[in-house]
Write an enzyme that holds these catalytic residues in place. Sequence first.
Site, PDB file in Angstrom:
ATOM      1  N   LYS A  40     -44.216  56.389  17.328  1.00 54.53           N
ATOM      2  CA  LYS A  40     -43.613  56.444  16.000  1.00 54.53           C
ATOM      3  C   LYS A  40     -43.930  57.805  15.384  1.00 54.53           C
ATOM      4  CE  LYS A  40     -42.604  53.649  12.001  1.00 54.53           C
ATOM      5  NZ  LYS A  40     -42.237  52.272  11.650  1.00 54.53           N
ATOM      6  N   GLY A 122     -38.049  53.906   8.334  1.00 56.44           N
ATOM      7  CA  GLY A 122     -37.049  53.598   7.324  1.00 56.44           C
ATOM      8  C   GLY A 122     -35.652  53.621   7.917  1.00 56.44           C
ATOM      9  N   LEU A 210     -37.840  34.274  12.846  1.00 51.36           N
ATOM     10  CA  LEU A 210     -39.047  33.840  13.548  1.00 51.36           C
ATOM     11  C   LEU A 210     -39.532  32.501  12.997  1.00 51.36           C
ATOM     12  CD1 LEU A 210     -41.121  37.151  13.715  1.00 51.36           C
ATOM     13  CD2 LEU A 210     -39.870  36.065  15.586  1.00 51.36           C
TER      14      LEU A 210
END
Length: 239
Positions: A40, A122, A210
């Site tokens: 990331k 984002g 989930l």
Amino acid sequence: MSKTGGFFITGTDTEVGKTLLSGALILKLREQKKNVIGFKPVVAGTYQDLNGEVLNEDLETLRIASHLSPGQIDLCPYVLDIPAAPHLVAARKGIRLELEVIMKAFNQIKNQGDQVVVEGVGGFLTPLNDQHDLGDVALAINLPIILVVGMKLGCINHALLTFEALKVRNLRIAGWIANTLSNEMALIDANIETLQSKIKAPFLGLIPALPKELQKPKNGPYSVKALEFAAQHIQEPKD
């Protein structure tokens, strides 16, 4: 599978399921007995675990999915503590987020694995500094893109705008994923059908909401079981 060694995961917004999809995709690709590692470019927002370690939820999810021990490999060059727009948090701390630093860190990760799954920050055009945004990172990394669409009111517009931005930059689009958020939107199937008719890229699946027992804790990563649940509902993308 991409010859360039992985995928870049972007989203229609923040909190739409990029981390869930990134972790699930890493698990799915690792089933091929390949060393797949998450990465990331920057994270914003940290917490302390029971041992007082300062951690980030997204990075811990990527670490768990990548089968890495704590501290084994640095998966992110910029870890910021405040959960806000990264360029603003960095400026407040007197830091400039540099594309060159991100690329150096990415290349180090790339050299340690067979493939890299890069999770964006984002939305696709989230700024890094006054010159660069996440779109520039995606261009520099040059991996096929997977777009995560958080299924909520307004997602059609957000998805089509993001898809247009990807096309303008001539990025390779491996496909898109629909992610059901905690509150399932009305007419979700019809919304997906509309997106399928307008996004000229493979639809790779719908991740259901989930189950309660698999939902991510407030300060902590997704569990392996949650990632496995999501992985069951996505197709392996092709370049």
